[in-house]
Design an enzyme around this catalytic site. Structure first.
Site, PDB file in Angstrom:
ATOM      1  N   HIS A  14       0.846  -1.196   0.000  1.00 49.33           N
ATOM      2  CA  HIS A  14       0.000   0.000   0.000  1.00 49.33           C
ATOM      3  C   HIS A  14       0.880   1.245   0.000  1.00 49.33           C
ATOM      4  O   HIS A  14       1.814   1.358   0.785  1.00 49.33           O
ATOM      5  CB  HIS A  14      -0.899  -0.009   1.247  1.00 49.33           C
ATOM      6  CG  HIS A  14      -1.685   1.238   1.420  1.00 49.33           C
ATOM      7  ND1 HIS A  14      -1.615   1.994   2.553  1.00 49.33           N
ATOM      8  CD2 HIS A  14      -2.552   1.869   0.591  1.00 49.33           C
ATOM      9  CE1 HIS A  14      -2.418   3.039   2.436  1.00 49.33           C
ATOM     10  NE2 HIS A  14      -2.994   2.980   1.256  1.00 49.33           N
ATOM     11  N   ASP A  55      -5.028   3.907  -4.642  1.00 54.27           N
ATOM     12  CA  ASP A  55      -5.051   4.371  -3.260  1.00 54.27           C
ATOM     13  C   ASP A  55      -6.176   5.390  -3.070  1.00 54.27           C
ATOM     14  O   ASP A  55      -6.248   6.385  -3.790  1.00 54.27           O
ATOM     15  CB  ASP A  55      -3.706   5.008  -2.916  1.00 54.27           C
ATOM     16  CG  ASP A  55      -3.487   5.157  -1.424  1.00 54.27           C
ATOM     17  OD1 ASP A  55      -4.475   5.300  -0.678  1.00 54.27           O
ATOM     18  OD2 ASP A  55      -2.320   5.138  -1.002  1.00 54.27           O
ATOM     19  N   MET A  88       2.475  13.433 -16.683  1.00 53.52           N
ATOM     20  CA  MET A  88       3.464  14.481 -16.915  1.00 53.52           C
ATOM     21  C   MET A  88       2.817  15.652 -17.646  1.00 53.52           C
ATOM     22  O   MET A  88       2.122  15.454 -18.642  1.00 53.52           O
ATOM     23  CB  MET A  88       4.608  13.912 -17.761  1.00 53.52           C
ATOM     24  CG  MET A  88       5.750  14.862 -17.988  1.00 53.52           C
ATOM     25  SD  MET A  88       7.002  14.178 -19.122  1.00 53.52           S
ATOM     26  CE  MET A  88       7.604  12.785 -18.191  1.00 53.52           C
ATOM     27  N   TYR A  95       9.863  12.880 -13.270  1.00 55.55           N
ATOM     28  CA  TYR A  95      11.048  12.014 -13.315  1.00 55.55           C
ATOM     29  C   TYR A  95      11.533  11.662 -11.911  1.00 55.55           C
ATOM     30  O   TYR A  95      11.883  10.508 -11.627  1.00 55.55           O
ATOM     31  CB  TYR A  95      12.181  12.677 -14.098  1.00 55.55           C
ATOM     32  CG  TYR A  95      12.000  12.723 -15.590  1.00 55.55           C
ATOM     33  CD1 TYR A  95      11.188  11.821 -16.274  1.00 55.55           C
ATOM     34  CD2 TYR A  95      12.663  13.685 -16.342  1.00 55.55           C
ATOM     35  CE1 TYR A  95      11.036  11.879 -17.648  1.00 55.55           C
ATOM     36  CE2 TYR A  95      12.525  13.752 -17.726  1.00 55.55           C
ATOM     37  CZ  TYR A  95      11.712  12.845 -18.371  1.00 55.55           C
ATOM     38  OH  TYR A  95      11.579  12.898 -19.727  1.00 55.55           O
ATOM     39  N   TYR A 151       3.737  11.848 -24.176  1.00 57.68           N
ATOM     40  CA  TYR A 151       3.150  12.043 -22.851  1.00 57.68           C
ATOM     41  C   TYR A 151       2.302  10.847 -22.419  1.00 57.68           C
ATOM     42  O   TYR A 151       1.372  10.987 -21.626  1.00 57.68           O
ATOM     43  CB  TYR A 151       2.370  13.363 -22.758  1.00 57.68           C
ATOM     44  CG  TYR A 151       3.278  14.552 -22.926  1.00 57.68           C
ATOM     45  CD1 TYR A 151       4.036  15.007 -21.852  1.00 57.68           C
ATOM     46  CD2 TYR A 151       3.414  15.177 -24.156  1.00 57.68           C
ATOM     47  CE1 TYR A 151       4.901  16.078 -22.005  1.00 57.68           C
ATOM     48  CE2 TYR A 151       4.280  16.244 -24.317  1.00 57.68           C
ATOM     49  CZ  TYR A 151       5.023  16.692 -23.242  1.00 57.68           C
ATOM     50  OH  TYR A 151       5.882  17.755 -23.397  1.00 57.68           O
ATOM     51  N   ASN A 183       2.646   8.616 -20.222  1.00 56.34           N
ATOM     52  CA  ASN A 183       3.244   8.180 -18.954  1.00 56.34           C
ATOM     53  C   ASN A 183       2.279   8.478 -17.817  1.00 56.34           C
ATOM     54  O   ASN A 183       1.709   9.561 -17.753  1.00 56.34           O
ATOM     55  CB  ASN A 183       4.549   8.938 -18.690  1.00 56.34           C
ATOM     56  CG  ASN A 183       5.492   8.883 -19.868  1.00 56.34           C
ATOM     57  OD1 ASN A 183       5.926   7.822 -20.268  1.00 56.34           O
ATOM     58  ND2 ASN A 183       5.808  10.047 -20.432  1.00 56.34           N
TER      59      ASN A 183
END
Length: 142
Positions: free
Chosen positions: A22, A64, A74, A113, A131, A133
């Site tokens: 977690h 979560d 990003m 990053y 993009y 990510n």
């Protein structure tokens, strides 16, 4: 072979998802992402899109629900308010698949990053859209 496991998820990736605790982060990265230098643990899914990977991962991994931003992308360099098509696709997948859907939040490129360097693992996909990510924070199964 196992049932009900998306076949694009490799045994190494399944092990990583199960081993995460977690609050651990996992990065789903595009083909341009510096995965080898960023990731403590690099898992490759060459030829698989980031969106297909996100959908498969969210079928197994709870987001979560105790943090405000369990999904981070990003920001576009020099245009932080831009929403690339793939980011809109990420939001659609999260809304449809996540057990606790959340609005995708953004991080400046270098902050992204730095966060990725601390992630449990980086999944390098074959995604060619810029993009593509996203960082996911693992939640708990109630």
């Amino acid at each position: 072979m196992l049932r009900n496991i998306p076949p694009i998820l490799s045994p190494d990736l399944l092990h990583a998802l199960a081993a995460m605790g977690h609050g651990d982060d996992i990065v789903i990265a595009d083909a341009n992402f510096p995965g080898t230098s960023m990731g403590r643990r690099l898992l490759r899914l060459d030829g698989i899109s980031a969106t297909d990977t996100l959908e498969a991962v969210l079928g197994l991994l709870p987001l979560d629900s105790f943090v405000p931003d369990p999904a981070l992308v990003m920001e576009v360099v020099d245009d932080p308010d831009a929403v690339p098509e793939i980011v809109a696709d990420f939001q659609t997948i999260i809304d449809a698949t996540a057990d606790h859907p959340a609005k995708v939040a953004r991080l400046e490129r270098f902050a992204f990053y730095e966060r990725a360097k601390e992630a449990f693992a980086v999944i390098q996909t074959g995604e060619t859209r810029l993009y593509g990510n996203i960082i996911l924070k693992k939640g708990v199964i109630g």
